[in-house]
Write an enzyme that holds these catalytic residues in place. Structure first.
Site: not given
Ligand code: HMG
Length: 433
Positions: A85, A117, A241
């Site tokens: 991509e 992906c 993935h």
């Molecule tokens: P965010 O809003 O920064 O993070 O976004 P959050 O607030 O949801 O926190 C993440 C985790 O860290 C949580 O754990 C928190 O509790 C923890 P969870 O509840 O999920 O188990 N946390 C902490 N832990 C320890 N100490 C702390 C602390 N603070 C928070 N102090 C998000 C996270 C993944 C949404 C963001 O990084 C993002 O948008 N990433 C890109 C999208 C993505 O990867 N999506 C995954 C599914 S889609 C996919 O896989 C396709 C893709 O590869 C693209 C394609 O297909 O081409 C992306």
């Protein structure tokens, strides 16, 4: 009759970019608790492509390493598909560059596949069908190559990454033989993650993307279970993935809890965390170091598993879940071949990681900026960042609307312009007897 029962992945090679950014450095620069990235998202570092690396050079590096390391006869390759991509052109496929730069025969079908992906899984499916049908006895080369890039300071930034995985598909002594069960896939039009043509960074609705990923997993897994008859404990390993390593845990947990609730109190052999450590964690070590490879993430896990496990995974059934935003998901499985022992250390992951250099935050920003400048018309010769990867393929800029690639020469520290591409292999692709 074509026989699909023996078709599988015969060889795998991973291109690891030379530079990386430790997630702790990114966290401190962004004023975020580093534990959020290392524990909350589960990563340790993200690969940062040098400005002279793009989806083409990474695919060429992975493919060349595969051909050399496994002593592959180029004349046997009759199909080349690149899943990506991170296209460099709206019309010309990455596969055409790769075909030319690694010197395949002109009697070879080449094209790219795209669905976020999922693209490499689409490519593998086509390759697998071709190897079992009209391409019998010949080989297909499938390459996943991507650069995952989000806006600076955005929640997606710690889930960036880069790299390429090359896989040779055929019907001889495969390291990983695809199971011949009916397919289980799922498509839904959803705006969870996308990258408009005018942007080099992706846009994402993080929570929606996680929800959509898990929905695709539940649906495809349930369908595959019914069609294949393989129960949860029929898989020694479950790979997913991996946009960030914690996502693999979320995915595993989803299947574990589903199974636990179906057992009506009969209990699971191991608690959740221990099951995850046995089943999925052994494949994640490289994902923790490289970040999201988009199309290559799932296959980086498979390479990581085969590379480290050796004979211990021989005969093991592995379930794989592929997800591409937008979205398309697929669950499939395969069995590790009898030659698993020779896979130890063979994918190039260990050497690739050992020769890496850590960037500081300033270095990371400089790479991003130079890469953006190089992507513009006229950049060739106007800006030539220090090309350092001797012997490696390098993207040198754009001139007359054409991308210029070179091989870095050891003596001159300058690039040797590699146009026209190398002569195609003169021997026509031949099926085996
Ligand atoms: P965010 O809003 O920064 O993070 O976004 P959050 O607030 O949801 O926190 C993440 C985790 O860290 C949580 O754990 C928190 O509790 C923890 P969870 O509840 O999920 O188990 N946390 C902490 N832990 C320890 N100490 C702390 C602390 N603070 C928070 N102090 C998000 C996270 C993944 C949404 C963001 O990084 C993002 O948008 N990433 C890109 C999208 C993505 O990867 N999506 C995954 C599914 S889609 C996919 O896989 C396709 C893709 O590869 C693209 C394609 O297909 O081409 C992306």
């Amino acid at each position: 009759m074509p026989n699909s029962a023996t078709v599988g992945i015969e060889a795998m090679a991973v291109h690891v970019p030379k530079y990386y950014l430790p997630l702790e450095s990114l966290a401190s620069a962004n004023g975020i608790d580093p534990i959020k990235f290392t524990v909350g998202l589960g990563g340790r570092a993200i690969a940062i492509p040098h400005p002279n690396e793009d989806a083409v050079t990474m695919a060429v590096e992975a493919s060349s390493a595969l051909l050399k390391r496994y002593n592959v006869d180029r004349s046997r390759i009759g199909l080349l598909i690149v899943g990506s991509e991170t296209g460099v052109d709206a019309a010309k496929p990455i596969a055409a560059y790769v075909h030319g730069f690694i010197g395949l025969h002109s009697m070879c079908r080449t094209f790219d596949t795209k669905h976020a992906c999922y693209s490499a899984t689409a490519a593998l499916t086509l390759a697998r069908e071709w190897c079992a049908g009209s391409g019998r006895g010949r080989k297909a080369l499938v390459v996943a190559t991507d650069i995952a890039q989000y806006d600076r300071g955005s929640p997606g930034e710690p889930t960036q990454g880069a790299g390429a995985v090359a896989m040779l598909v055929g019907d001889a002594a495969a390291a990983f033989v695809f199971d011949d069960f009916p397919e289980a896939f799922y498509t839904r039009h959803v705006m969870d993650f996308w990258r408009p043509n005018y942007r080099n960074t992706a846009l994402v609705d993080g929570p929606a993307s996680i929800k959509s990923y898990l929905e695709a997993l539940r649906t495809t897994y349930a369908s595959y279970e019914v069609q294949s008859g393989v129960p949860f404990n029929g898989y020694k390993h479950l790979l997913f993935h991996v946009p960030f390593p914690k996502m693999a845990f979320k995915a595993f947990k989803t299947l574990y809890e589903r199974e636990a609730s179906r057992r009506n109190g009969d209990g699971m052999p191991f608690p959740l965390d221990e099951s995850f450590e046995r089943c999925t964690a052994p494949a994640l070590w490289a994902n923790r170091e490289l970040g999201n490879l988009y199309s290559g993430s799932l296959y980086l896990s498979l390479a990581g598993l085969l590379d480290r496990s050796g004979a211990t995974v021989e005969g093991a059934r592995v379930g794989l879940f592929s997800y591409g935003s937008g979205c398309c998901g697929e669950f499939f499985s395969g069995t590790v071949g009898a030659c698993a022992a020779v896979w130890r250390g063979r994918t190039g992951l260990t050497e690739g990681l050992a020769r890496r250099t850590a960037l500081d935050h300033q270095g990371y920003l400089a790479f991003r900026e130079t890469a953006a400048t190089l992507a513009r018309e006229g950049s060739f010769n106007a800006v030539l960042p220090g090309v350092e990867q001797t012997g490696a393929m390098a993207f040198l800029g754009i001139k007359n609307h054409q991308r210029v690639y070179g091989l870095v020469s050891a003596e001159h520290e300058t690039a040797f312009i590699h146009t026209p591409p190398c002569e195609p292999s003169r021997t026509a692709p031949t099926p085996t007897a």
